[in-house]
Enzyme design. Structure first.
Site, short mmCIF file in Angstrom:
data_model
loop_
_atom_site.label_atom_id
_atom_site.label_comp_id
_atom_site.label_asym_id
_atom_site.label_seq_id
_atom_site.Cartn_x
_atom_site.Cartn_y
_atom_site.Cartn_z
N LEU A 34 14.08 -7.37 6.61
CA LEU A 34 14.57 -6.18 5.91
C LEU A 34 14.87 -5.08 6.93
CD1 LEU A 34 15.16 -4.38 3.46
CD2 LEU A 34 12.70 -4.00 3.24
N HIS A 203 -1.95 3.74 3.66
CA HIS A 203 -1.71 2.33 3.96
C HIS A 203 -0.22 2.01 3.79
CE1 HIS A 203 -5.77 0.66 4.38
NE2 HIS A 203 -5.21 -0.53 4.51
N SER A 254 -4.30 4.26 -0.54
CA SER A 254 -3.19 3.41 -0.96
C SER A 254 -1.98 4.26 -1.32
CB SER A 254 -3.63 2.61 -2.19
OG SER A 254 -2.51 2.02 -2.81
N TYR A 479 -13.01 -2.21 8.99
CA TYR A 479 -13.18 -0.89 8.38
C TYR A 479 -14.41 -0.16 8.89
CZ TYR A 479 -9.49 -1.97 5.09
OH TYR A 479 -8.27 -2.25 4.55
N SER A 615 19.21 -2.14 9.39
CA SER A 615 19.56 -1.18 8.34
C SER A 615 18.74 -1.45 7.09
CB SER A 615 21.05 -1.28 8.00
OG SER A 615 21.84 -1.09 9.15
#
Length: 681
Positions: A34, A203, A254, A479, A615
């Site tokens: 993408l 995130h 998130s 974490y 792009s």
């Protein structure tokens, strides 16, 4: 005033058949592109060039120890002692849609199918190249800092854990996420624009774990928009202006702002267990503000970009003062932490708790091992035998109340499963201190760390320091939750691998680095134990490259399904070609472009490239068929500002041909669609 150098280089790597790094979902392998991934490098030197600081933000899931050590090796062979482990910060943006396989610790081999050299090499080479470009472009310049609030772009995905923190502490903050963006603007001596670094805690998981297209997610889209605006008339990835949108304390943050709902029934699953009445935790998923993941990526990315642009345009507070950097290697499995005068605690050997396997509302269930899938595979057999090892009583006690699923610190075959030796690092540019942290601090963990470091600077005569956390630096250690959040044992806590006192240990260590910088005693800091660099060949379950083949009476690049003759803006032009494995192209060149969209210029009778594979509006899909056959589909989502005219889409690939002597060659080819016309609405 400083000397400033800025560089950007491609680090995309293979876009097919490589597991994507982030959701720990072995099914989520690359199947196209993408947007391209970039490494963005910023070098700051003082005017007499006695000290330098390098900050790199790369569009990858996280910086692994293997990546960092290999980058430092290459820098040393090129530049001697100029760029070192203390003054080079490597940070990952934390996109979950980049190729994996660049780790030396065994745990990460499981979901990324081993160590994948082509993937590792493109990241290492891309980072080094971006630093090379920055190094070659050093010029006098100035740095300005600004900060502001980004709205409507994040939620806390473990709000019940956050509530475990003391009420007195929570009452000092208006939100359960850090909404502040900190931004550096860099200009040259004449005020010419060079670039920016933005730090913001979110995130990059707007693209979910069903995605198979390599891309840089929401923060990457923000960088894309900023660079496209400043590098007018240039294709993505080209032009001198560089905008880095770097990660911060995003552990429990998130971008999927609609929050968690049960996929099957549509009801909210915002509960302490994130489970649904029917189907349990596997059904509980959060979605973003858009109508699909592409739309959500665009919306969140645009929010971040618009705030950055506003802060950039208004930035007036100049950063001045000396440069310094401090670094230590620490054995995090055995740090003694003084909580107060009478109370000392220790960190633990690394281990993951049960909730680690549950995943999060952004991507559920990591290790859905099924019994049938381990039969007769020596790689998994070795791992399965290892899994039979039981955690020692010492480790169990140390991690309480975490129920241990994988006692990774006690698992050493075929290589250690988790790092013991971890980097802690601080770089100061005048009044700005960048804390390079080796993982994902939660919102409150980050607040405590910043505050402690700021207090340390204050007490040693450096008031008013700006302290920013750069996330996912140097080595990945999962974490870092607060001691209170740890008690609730949701995903972030179960993934706090060095036990309940991990955060306290880091606060003690980073205070030590800050103190050394403030008192000018960096040279007295012990280096600490050097991390191992395992010499691992290409150990991988990724399918071997086979010779590419074509259907009867066809050749590579032939059109199988053509474009229509006419489109309006807002529609999707789509063409399918006889393709070949895109990995052949990655082996050949990092700069390879898989596609172009071209517009016909009648006055010069020539074609002009208006879009490429980096792009946002173009999508490149690779579909694997049988016996070496494959198809490539290019889709162009025609943007509203497209000039009417005559267009075509081109595809560039490499096919692999086996030679008689057990060697293989990659041979370039191309395909071109028929022309089509675009009309305005």
């Amino acid at each position: 005033n400083y000397l400033l150098g800025i560089g950007r280089a491609d680090c995309t790597g293979p876009v097919a058949e490589i597991p994507l790094m982030g959701y720990a979902n072995p099914e989520q392998v690359g199947g196209g592109l993408l947007t391209r991934l970039y490494s963005r490098a910023f070098i700051v030197a003082d005017l007499d060039d006695s000290k330098r600081v390098v900050f790199v933000s790369a569009d990858i899931g996280m910086v692994s120890q293997k990546v960092r050590l290999e980058v430092l090796q290459k820098l040393k062979s090129k530049y001697g002692e100029l760029y070192r482990q203390d003054n080079v910060i490597l940070s990952g943006t934390h996109t979950h849609s980049g190729p994996g396989g660049y780790f030396q610790y065994t745990l990460f081999w499981i979901t990324s199918k081993g160590l994948i050299r082509p993937s590792l090499n493109s990241i290492v080479n891309g980072i080094v190249k971006s630093i090379d470009i920055a190094h070659q472009n050093m010029k006098k310049g100035r740095i300005f800092i600004n900060r502001g609030t980004v709205e409507n772009s994040q939620i806390n995905r473990s709000p019940f854990s956050y509530l475990e923190n003391p009420a007195s502490e929570r009452s000092r903050y208006s939100s359960n996420t850090d909404k502040e963006m900190v931004m550096l603007k860099m200009v040259d001596g004449n005020g010419g624009e060079l670039g920016l670094i933005s730090w913001f805690a979110v995130h990059p998981v707007s693209m979910n774990n069903t995605n198979h297209l390599v891309n840089s997610d929401n923060v990457g889209y923000a960088a894309y928009l900023f660079e496209q605006e400043k590098n007018k008339g240039m294709l993505p990835g080209e032009g001198p202006f560089v905008a880095a949108f770097a990660s911060s304390n995003l552990g429990d943050v998130s971008p999927n702002t609609k929050g968690p709902f049960c996929v099957n029934t549509g009801e909210s699953c915002n509960n302490p267990q994130s489970t649904c009445p029917v189907g349990g935790a596997a059904m509980c998923m959060a979605t973003g503000p858009g109508n699909d993941m592409f739309d959500s990526t665009r919306i969140i990315g645009q929010n971040i970009y618009l705030k950055a642009r506003e802060l950039y345009d208004k930035a007036s507070q100049e950063i001045t003062g000396p440069l310094s950097s401090a670094h230590q290697w620490v054995n995090m499995s055995d740090v003694s932490v003084e909580l107060n005068a009478t109370h000392t605690v220790r960190t633990c050997k690394p281990a993951l708790g049960y909730s680690f396997a549950a995943g999060t509302i952004d991507g559920v269930g990591a290790f859905n091992f099924t019994q049938g899938s381990v039969e007769g595979d020596p790689f998994w057999d070795g791992i399965r035998d290892q899994l039979l090892g039981e955690p020692s009583n010492e480790t169990k006690a140390c991690h309480k109340p975490k129920p241990i699923l994988f006692s990774t610190g006690e698992m050493t075959r075929p290589r250690p499963w988790h790092p013991d030796i971890v980097d802690v690092q601080v770089a100061a540019i005048g009044s700005l201190a960048i804390l390079a942290v080796p993982g994902e601090f939660t919102t409150m963990s980050g607040r405590r760390l910043r505050e402690a470091v700021k207090r340390e600077f204050d007490s040693h005569g450096l008031p008013r320091m700006d302290v920013v956390i750069a996330g996912l630096c140097n080595v990945y250690t999962h974490y870092i939750a607060t001691y209170e959040e740890y008690q609730a044992q949701r995903y972030e806590a179960a993934s706090t691998i060095y036990g309940p006192h991990t955060l306290s240990a880091y606060i003690q260590l980073y205070r030590g680095l800050a103190r050394a910088i403030a008192t000018n005693t960096v040279q007295d800091l012990p280096r600490g134990p050097e991390p191992p660099l395992f010499n691992i060949g290409n150990l991988t379950l990724v399918p071997l490259l086979v010779a590419d083949r074509v259907p009867v009476n066809k050749t590579f690049g032939d059109v199988l399904q053509g474009v229509r003759q006419q489109y309006q803006v807002g529609e999707v032009a789509e063409v399918t070609f006889v393709g070949a494995n895109p990995r052949n192209s990655a082996e050949n060149a990092t700069e390879h472009n898989f596609l172009t969209v071209e517009r016909y210029n009648s006055t010069s009778d020539s074609w002009h490239v208006v879009q490429n594979d980096a792009s946002w509006d173009t999508r490149f899909y690779w579909t694997k068929g049988l016996l070496g056959r494959s198809n490539v589909t290019v889709k162009w989502h025609i943007p509203p500002d497209t000039e009417p005219g005559v267009y075509r889409i081109r595809y560039f690939g490499h096919y692999r041909r086996n030679l008689s002597n057990n060697q293989a060659v990659s041979i370039p080819f191309e395909g071109t669609s028929s022309t089509f016309e675009i009309t305005s609405q």
